[in-house]
Design a protein around this motif. Structure first.
Motif, short mmCIF file in Angstrom:
data_model
loop_
_atom_site.label_atom_id
_atom_site.label_comp_id
_atom_site.label_asym_id
_atom_site.label_seq_id
_atom_site.Cartn_x
_atom_site.Cartn_y
_atom_site.Cartn_z
N GLN A 15 36.20 43.10 51.42
CA GLN A 15 35.19 44.13 51.17
C GLN A 15 35.83 45.51 51.02
O GLN A 15 35.43 46.30 50.15
CB GLN A 15 34.15 44.13 52.30
N ALA A 18 37.74 45.43 47.56
CA ALA A 18 36.80 45.48 46.44
C ALA A 18 36.21 46.88 46.29
O ALA A 18 36.05 47.38 45.17
CB ALA A 18 35.69 44.46 46.64
N THR A 23 34.83 47.29 42.36
CA THR A 23 34.40 46.07 41.70
C THR A 23 33.37 45.34 42.56
O THR A 23 33.21 45.65 43.75
CB THR A 23 35.60 45.15 41.41
N THR A 24 32.69 44.37 41.97
CA THR A 24 31.58 43.68 42.63
C THR A 24 32.03 42.35 43.21
O THR A 24 32.73 41.58 42.57
CB THR A 24 30.44 43.43 41.62
N ILE A 25 31.58 42.09 44.43
CA ILE A 25 31.89 40.84 45.12
C ILE A 25 30.80 39.81 44.84
O ILE A 25 29.61 40.12 44.88
CB ILE A 25 32.01 41.07 46.64
N ASN A 26 31.22 38.58 44.56
CA ASN A 26 30.30 37.46 44.45
C ASN A 26 30.32 36.68 45.75
O ASN A 26 31.39 36.38 46.29
CB ASN A 26 30.71 36.54 43.29
N CYS A 33 34.27 36.56 46.81
CA CYS A 33 35.29 36.53 45.77
C CYS A 33 35.01 37.61 44.74
O CYS A 33 33.85 37.92 44.45
CB CYS A 33 35.30 35.16 45.09
N PHE A 34 36.07 38.22 44.20
CA PHE A 34 35.89 39.12 43.07
C PHE A 34 37.07 38.98 42.11
O PHE A 34 38.18 38.61 42.51
CB PHE A 34 35.74 40.58 43.52
N ASN A 35 36.80 39.24 40.83
CA ASN A 35 37.84 39.28 39.82
C ASN A 35 38.39 40.69 39.72
O ASN A 35 37.65 41.67 39.88
CB ASN A 35 37.29 38.84 38.47
N HIS A 44 41.91 36.69 40.66
CA HIS A 44 40.86 36.89 41.66
C HIS A 44 41.44 37.03 43.07
O HIS A 44 42.57 36.63 43.33
CB HIS A 44 39.86 35.73 41.63
N LYS A 46 39.95 36.22 47.06
CA LYS A 46 38.86 35.48 47.70
C LYS A 46 39.06 35.46 49.21
O LYS A 46 40.18 35.49 49.72
CB LYS A 46 38.82 34.04 47.16
#
Length: 340
Positions: A15, A18, A23-26, A33-35, A44, A46
């Motif tokens: 967190q 990111a 960028t946005t976390i999925n 995870c984020f790219n 990525h 994770k």
């Protein structure tokens, strides 16, 4: 680029990273995870969170700029067990200021200790594939408290330091068995509860195998063998040859010649990376393939025996039972009864 983290688990870290990279976390169950943003690189990052302060932090990226993640000092210093699967990365403690290279197939077990921080340094332009187990030993204490008194002294010392007061820094090669377990973790195609259960079990299996590796190296002289990267790659080539030619007779001498090593170096490489001799590894792979063929093919036991390069059915039955506790025929009956 430098990112500073005051974190007790992998979710906290991801967190913070990111947010710094904007960028946005999925989120998927217990995974975040984020790219990477395009201007930073590709790939990525994770995290997977389990109970008892146990989590996984995974970095699989190709960076356009150097990235330094600083793990700041905290009231509780976690234990990090870092496995490097690709290009070299670096680690340093704040007090020494000296970066320590972690090469491919090396594992670093570390904790910063009281009033100190440590950093992970990732270079640009090289594929980075780092898999890290993070253990908050204060929370993990309730998981292991019933077993601590019976642990090896080295493991007991490691887990009794629940607040991470003492600096810990240990590096060694990890086995290719652990590498395969990590790939199984990363490539799990299950979903929901089954995935969460599989990943937790696999993470504990990876930790267990590394602790066994650590104890073997601490308590036995054979574990202190150092391998060059070129030797590691040749051992991996030997593994590929073995797995593609299980039907044929494989001699250690011919295998060593094919990969460009002498027999002693090849044997030492297998002992270091697998805790098995070359022939022990070949037999292990043959029996694993035999088990898979019993489960997933229509071949009979005689056909399977020859398929895995063993010429004697009685010998196959003997070694199969030694490994799995039942004969091939008994296991075949179990599989077919379950299927029906």
């Amino acid at each position: 680029m430098e990112i500073h983290c005051e974190a007790k688990n992998a979710h906290d870290i991801i967190q913070i990273v990111a947010d710094k990279l904007n960028t946005t976390i999925n989120e998927d169950g217990n995974e975040l995870c984020f790219n990477l943003p395009e201007e930073v690189g590709s790939g990525h990052i994770k995290s997977v969170l389990f109970d008892f302060g146990f989590s996984v932090f995974e970095i699989d990226v190709l960076l356009k700029k150097k990235l330094v993640i600083n793990f700041e000092k905290d009231s509780i210093n976690a234990l990090y067990v870092l496995f490097n699967l690709d290009s070299s990365v670096s680690h340093k403690f704040s007090a020494s200021g000296k970066a320590n290279s972690i090469k491919q197939l090396e594992c670093l077990m570390s904790s910063a200790g009281n009033n100190e921080s440590h950093s992970l340094i990732l270079k640009k332009g090289n594929p980075i594939n780092v898999f890290t187990l993070i253990i908050n030993r204060k929370l993990f204490e309730s998981k292991v408290e019933a077993f601590v008194k019976d642990m090896d002294d080295n493991i007991e010392m490691l887990f009794r330091d629940v607040n991470g007061i003492n600096q810990f820094d240990y590096k060694n090669f990890f086995t290719l068995e652990i590498s395969k377990l990590i790939e199984e973790f990363k490539n799990c195609d299950l979903t929901d509860f089954m995935k969460a259960t599989f990943l937790e079990g696999k993470a504990y299996e990876i930790l267990t195998r590394q602790l066994e590796n650590y104890l073997s190296n601490k308590n036995g002289p054979d574990g202190r063998t150092l391998l060059r990267n070129a030797t590691i790659n040749k051992v991996k080539n030997a593994v590929d040859i073995i797995e593609s030619q299980l039907e044929t007779r494989i001699s250690v001498n011919s295998l060593a010649k094919k990969v460009g090593l002498n027999q002693n170096t090849l044997q030492n490489g297998f002992k270091t990376l697998f805790r098995k001799s070359v022939n022990e590894y070949i037999q292990h792979q043959r029996l694993e393939q035999a088990k898979d063929l019993i489960e997933n093919s229509a071949l009979n036991i005689t056909e399977i025996t020859y398929k895995i390069g063993i010429n004697s059915r009685s010998y196959f039955s003997k070694v199969f039972k030694e490994k799995f506790g039942v004969t091939p025929n008994q296991y075949l009956s179990q599989v077919r009864n379950k299927a029906s």
